[in-house]
Design an enzyme around this catalytic site. Structure first.
Site, mmCIF file in Angstrom:
data_model
loop_
_atom_site.group_PDB
_atom_site.id
_atom_site.type_symbol
_atom_site.label_atom_id
_atom_site.label_comp_id
_atom_site.label_asym_id
_atom_site.label_seq_id
_atom_site.Cartn_x
_atom_site.Cartn_y
_atom_site.Cartn_z
ATOM 1 N N LYS A 1 0.698 10.254 0.603
ATOM 2 C CA LYS A 1 0.605 11.474 1.176
ATOM 3 C C LYS A 1 1.547 11.473 2.262
ATOM 4 O O LYS A 1 1.673 10.824 2.935
ATOM 5 C CB LYS A 1 -0.729 11.717 1.665
ATOM 6 C CG LYS A 1 -1.927 12.051 0.723
ATOM 7 C CD LYS A 1 -3.297 12.228 1.419
ATOM 8 C CE LYS A 1 -4.374 12.599 0.246
ATOM 9 N NZ LYS A 1 -5.350 12.072 0.619
ATOM 10 N N ASP B 1 0.895 -1.194 0.168
ATOM 11 C CA ASP B 1 -0.156 -0.004 0.051
ATOM 12 C C ASP B 1 1.001 1.431 0.109
ATOM 13 O O ASP B 1 1.764 1.492 1.012
ATOM 14 C CB ASP B 1 -0.758 0.111 1.196
ATOM 15 C CG ASP B 1 -1.934 -1.228 1.175
ATOM 16 O OD1 ASP B 1 -2.473 -1.392 -0.059
ATOM 17 O OD2 ASP B 1 -2.502 -1.323 2.259
#
Ligand SMILES: C[S@@+](CC[C@H](N)C(=O)[O-])C[C@H]1O[C@@H](n2cnc3c(N)ncnc32)[C@H](O)[C@@H]1O
Length: 233
Positions: A142, A138
């Site tokens: 950000k 994953d």
């Protein structure tokens, strides 16, 4: 930390979804019958020889963290019957898909764990694994979420402990900042040597690479991937 202390740990590196669409009847059936047979029981002491986790003779052990659709682990387990594969995936629908493939193919060299990989890593004995595959983890692109990334000094230390000296850590990603992040974290850790010899190595897929579902999505969206291999020193 003793193995018993390590085992008590709660989930700490999983931030994704555990469930998607409701499972179909057959999938639910497999989760209650096939999963218990293949799942590694962390409440038991690891066997002195980890290869005995498999009912077939195996010479090497390979761990895939976050196998998603399972296409990579099934491909590798088929091409390397003398390697025992441990696949970890907390997302229920993905686990159900893998169990179906294992049933269809009759593969005997796959065992699984259905929760956070850090729990399994803390259970594994020192120097017991030949290769760890972390394929398209994953990305958490950000900046404020970077700390959720699976690659961290704590998890690299886990990899370092469970890998045999000379073992491999393979990392693939389509996210530039995660690739740089991993190169820097491995350099700073000091226990991993990047094996690239040529400039093209890091964009060259691994030998026999079948691709993964997530990689196909990245390609469709115009992103290219990097394939890093580190040797545990
Ligand atoms: C972006 S997907 C990639 C899946 C697959 N490797 C591929 O390339 O198609 C990342 C996967 O890692 C799994 N994952 C995330 N955190 C994890 C953890 N702490 N332990 C094990 N798996 C994890 C997720 O459930 C998800 O299936």
């Amino acid at each position: 930390m003793t193995p018993t202390e390590r085992r008590g740990r709660a989930t700490e590196a999983f931030f994704g979804r555990r469930k998607g669409k409701p499972l179909r009847e057959l999938q639910t059936e497999r989760m209650s019958h096939v999963l218990p047979a293949l799942k590694i029981d962390l409440s038991a002491t690891p066997p002195a020889d980890l290869k005995t986790l498999f009912n077939v003779p195996v010479e090497r052990l390979r761990l895939e963290i976050g196998f998603g659709g399972g296409e990579h682990i099934v491909h590798r387990a088929t091409e390397s019957p003398a390697t025992g594969f441990i696949g970890v995936e907390p997302f229920v629908n993905s686990m159900a898909k893998l169990l179906a493939r294992v049933e269809e193919t009759g593969l005997k060299n796959i065992r699984v764990y259905d929760d956070d990989a850090t729990q399994l890593l803390d259970w594994l004995p020192d120097g017991s694994i030949d290769q760890i595959d972390l394929l398209y983890p994953d990305p958490w692109p950000k900046k404020r979420h970077f700390k959720r990334r699976f690659v961290s000094q704590v998890n690299l230390e886990r990899f370092h402990r469970v890998l045999k000296p000379g073992g491999s850590f393979c990392f693939a990603s389509d996210i530039d900042t995660y690739v740089n992040w991993t190169l820097l974290h491995c350099r700073d850790h000091g226990g991993f040597a990047w094996t690239a010899k040529y400039a093209s190595d890091w964009i060259t897929p691994y030998a026999g690479w079948p691709g993964t579902r997530y990689e196909a999505k990245a390609k469709r969206e115009g992103r290219t991937s990097a394939y890093l291999t580190f040797r545990r020193v």
